[in-house]
Motif scaffolding. Structure first.
Motif, PDB file in Angstrom:
ATOM      1  N   GLU A  53     -41.771  -2.043 -13.402  1.00  9.42           N
ATOM      2  CA  GLU A  53     -40.316  -2.161 -13.405  1.00  9.42           C
ATOM      3  C   GLU A  53     -39.698  -0.828 -12.990  1.00  9.42           C
ATOM      4  O   GLU A  53     -39.929   0.192 -13.645  1.00  9.42           O
ATOM      5  N   THR A  74     -36.943  -5.419 -19.685  1.00  9.18           N
ATOM      6  CA  THR A  74     -38.273  -5.066 -20.180  1.00  9.18           C
ATOM      7  C   THR A  74     -38.694  -5.987 -21.318  1.00  9.18           C
ATOM      8  O   THR A  74     -39.870  -6.347 -21.434  1.00  9.18           O
ATOM      9  N   THR A 119     -35.564   0.774 -15.935  1.00 10.71           N
ATOM     10  CA  THR A 119     -35.674   0.129 -17.243  1.00 10.71           C
ATOM     11  C   THR A 119     -34.333   0.046 -17.956  1.00 10.71           C
ATOM     12  O   THR A 119     -34.050  -0.917 -18.669  1.00 10.71           O
ATOM     13  N   GLY A 169     -42.716   0.720 -17.043  1.00 11.50           N
ATOM     14  CA  GLY A 169     -41.334   0.909 -16.645  1.00 11.50           C
ATOM     15  C   GLY A 169     -41.067   2.349 -16.267  1.00 11.50           C
ATOM     16  O   GLY A 169     -41.802   3.264 -16.652  1.00 11.50           O
TER      17      GLY A 169
END
Length: 210
Positions: free
Chosen positions: A72, A81, A75, A98
């Motif tokens: 990701e 998340t 975040t 993340g």
């Protein structure tokens, strides 16, 4: 079959985060520096989340493809998340990595994940994603791009060598003009993607690495 998204603690936490995020438009305007870190620090109190529909979509995609590694970019306060982490937990396999520039948001996201009982499913890397994500393991089965829009394409280029065949790349807020170069890249068949625009709020582009 149950889902972690229906767990009362997780549901309450998401509701609270979305309620706070809804106040983004009410927060005072402020001068934004040109550099990414400066902007992140100036907007440390702004959530900039995905939509709830977008979160459910991410959960469903991760459940369907069962990726070993989820990455990701962006975040923020950890709303997206939580959806990703819930999915890998319910799959029984996978880990989320993340990246976030704001130290304030990193702390908040980690706190939320711990409250949801999902902290062991996620590693949040603090700093510039072009550096922090350079060493994340592959193959990457799902990549979410939701950080600074002008960095979506550079982050994708960084991670492309580690994308699994059939990996999904999901980009949020594709109606923003700064996403043009990214969209040109993933919509050009010569670059190895096949995708579709998903109509949720400011739009998501879902691209399969073919």
């Amino acid at each position: 079959m149950t889902t972690t998204l229906h767990d009362p603690t997780v549901r309450t936490l998401l509701d609270e985060l979305f309620t706070e995020a809804a106040r983004d438009d009410q927060r005072p305007e402020r001068h934004l520096p040109d550099d990414s870190q400066g902007r992140a620090d100036a907007l440390a109190d702004v959530y900039m989340p995905i939509s709830e529909a977008g979160g459910r979509l991410l959960y469903a995609l991760v459940r369907a493809i069962r990726p070993a590694h989820v990455v990701e970019f962006g975040t923020s306060y950890g709303i997206s998340t939580l959806y990703l982490a819930a999915a890998v937990k319910d799959n029984g396999v996978g880990h989320v990595y993340g990246s976030e520039l704001s130290a304030t948001k990193v702390t908040a996201a980690r706190t939320s994940l711990a409250m949801a009982g999902l902290a062991d499913r996620v590693t949040i890397l603090e700093g510039d994603a072009r550096e922090t994500l350079a060493a994340v393991p592959g193959p990457i089965g799902l990549l979410l791009l939701d950080g600074w829009k002008e960095l979506s394409l550079p982050v994708l280029h960084l991670l492309e060598p580690r994308l699994a065949s059939g990996a999904l790349v999901v980009a949020d807020d594709i109606t923003m003009p700064s996403m043009r170069d990214y969209l040109d890249h993933v919509r050009d068949p010569a670059n190895g993607y096949l995708g579709v625009e998903f109509p949720v709020e400011d739009g998501m582009e879902i691209s399969c690495r073919v």
